[in-house]
Structure formats: C-alpha cells, structure tokens
Design a protein around this motif. Structure first.
Motif, PDB file in Angstrom:
ATOM      1  N   GLY A  55       3.043  12.815  -5.304  1.00 25.72           N
ATOM      2  CA  GLY A  55       2.643  11.538  -4.742  1.00 25.72           C
ATOM      3  C   GLY A  55       1.311  11.505  -4.036  1.00 25.72           C
ATOM      4  N   HIS A 106      -1.649  11.933  -5.222  1.00 23.41           N
ATOM      5  CA  HIS A 106      -2.616  11.179  -6.015  1.00 23.41           C
ATOM      6  C   HIS A 106      -2.403   9.677  -5.867  1.00 23.41           C
ATOM      7  CE1 HIS A 106       0.912  11.481  -8.570  1.00 23.41           C
ATOM      8  NE2 HIS A 106       0.448  10.469  -9.302  1.00 23.41           N
ATOM      9  N   ARG A 107      -1.172   9.247  -5.624  1.00 23.92           N
ATOM     10  CA  ARG A 107      -0.884   7.830  -5.419  1.00 23.92           C
ATOM     11  C   ARG A 107      -1.507   7.337  -4.110  1.00 23.92           C
ATOM     12  NH1 ARG A 107       1.760   4.232  -8.988  1.00 23.92           N
ATOM     13  NH2 ARG A 107       2.345   5.548 -10.717  1.00 23.92           N
ATOM     14  N   PHE A 108      -1.433   8.137  -3.059  1.00 23.86           N
ATOM     15  CA  PHE A 108      -2.102   7.777  -1.809  1.00 23.86           C
ATOM     16  C   PHE A 108      -3.614   7.700  -2.014  1.00 23.86           C
ATOM     17  CE2 PHE A 108       1.884   9.489  -0.061  1.00 23.86           C
ATOM     18  CZ  PHE A 108       2.215   8.467   0.799  1.00 23.86           C
ATOM     19  N   PRO A 124       0.120   3.357  -1.403  1.00 22.60           N
ATOM     20  CA  PRO A 124       0.949   4.114  -0.442  1.00 22.60           C
ATOM     21  C   PRO A 124       2.451   3.948  -0.657  1.00 22.60           C
ATOM     22  CG  PRO A 124      -0.041   2.211   0.631  1.00 22.60           C
ATOM     23  CD  PRO A 124      -0.655   2.301  -0.751  1.00 22.60           C
ATOM     24  N   GLY A 138       3.391   6.097  -3.409  1.00 25.92           N
ATOM     25  CA  GLY A 138       3.138   7.460  -2.941  1.00 25.92           C
ATOM     26  C   GLY A 138       4.316   8.003  -2.155  1.00 25.92           C
ATOM     27  N   TRP A 151       7.178   8.596  -4.653  1.00 23.13           N
ATOM     28  CA  TRP A 151       6.929   9.824  -5.422  1.00 23.13           C
ATOM     29  C   TRP A 151       7.198  11.047  -4.548  1.00 23.13           C
ATOM     30  CZ3 TRP A 151       6.364   6.085  -8.529  1.00 23.13           C
ATOM     31  CH2 TRP A 151       5.929   6.224  -9.843  1.00 23.13           C
TER      32      TRP A 151
END
Length: 119
Positions: free
Chosen positions: A33, A35-37, A42, A45, A48
C-alpha cells in the motif's frame, strides 16, 4: 489562456513511474500500500496495508496498471489551467489563416461548455 506544465524535474509533485514500481515491490516484502499513498490514494493505501494488498491480488493489478495510475495522479497533480503535453511537443500556437492547426497531432483540446453555448 492555458499554460503548460514544465518538465517533471521542475515540478517536484509529479509522480515517477520508477518510484511507484519500487514502492509497489515492497508489497512482496510484507509492506503493501505504500505506492497508493505515494499516488495520493490514502483510503486504498490503508486498505492495501491492512489486507496485504487485497491478498496480493490488488498489488498484482497495480503492477499491471501502474503506468495509467501514475499518469492519472500526475494529471490531478497539475495546477488548475495547465495541460500535460507529450515529451518534446510544443504548445499549440495557432494555425493557418483558415483556422486549421499547424499540426493537429500535437494537442487535442475539446471545446469547453462555455464555447458550446449559443448565448
């Protein structure tokens, strides 16, 4: 008047595809996660991070679609009124006297609703 974005080196808030792939690879090491942040998501993220990248299926999906996700994140990161151009393309500066663009392949902009109104 539309202004155009500078190269990514000048705009530090632009996301990098390489960094995104490296952060997504952390999911295979147990830290999903991140990379999602990095891409400004967020909520997903956190999901994940808590579910191990949706049991790694979400992380694999992200690896497949990473390029379009980074492109989308960069599009939303641009200040209002700036357009993304392909590398090496010059901003559209006019056309022939009849109104045809000099090179229609460089940039296509759809008319705004204001331009379409008949008032």
């Amino acid at each position: 008047m539309t202004t155009y974005a500078q190269p990514a080196a000048i705009l530090p808030h632009m996301r990098s595809l390489t960094v995104s792939y490296l952060l997504a690879a952390l999911g295979f090491l147990g830290v999903s996660g991140v990379h999602r942040f990095y891409m400004g998501k967020p909520v997903t993220g956190i999901i994940w991070f808590l579910t191990g990248g949706l049991f790694m299926l979400g992380t694999i999906y992200d690896l497949i679609t990473m390029e379009s996700q980074v492109r989308e994140a960069n599009r939303y990161a641009l200040p209002a009124g700036q357009a993304m151009l392909p590398p090496g393309a010059a901003p559209y500066q006019g056309g022939y006297p009849g109104g045809y663009p000099q090179n229609p392949c460089l940039l296509y902009t759809s008319p705004s609703p204001r331009d379409l109104s008949t008032s």
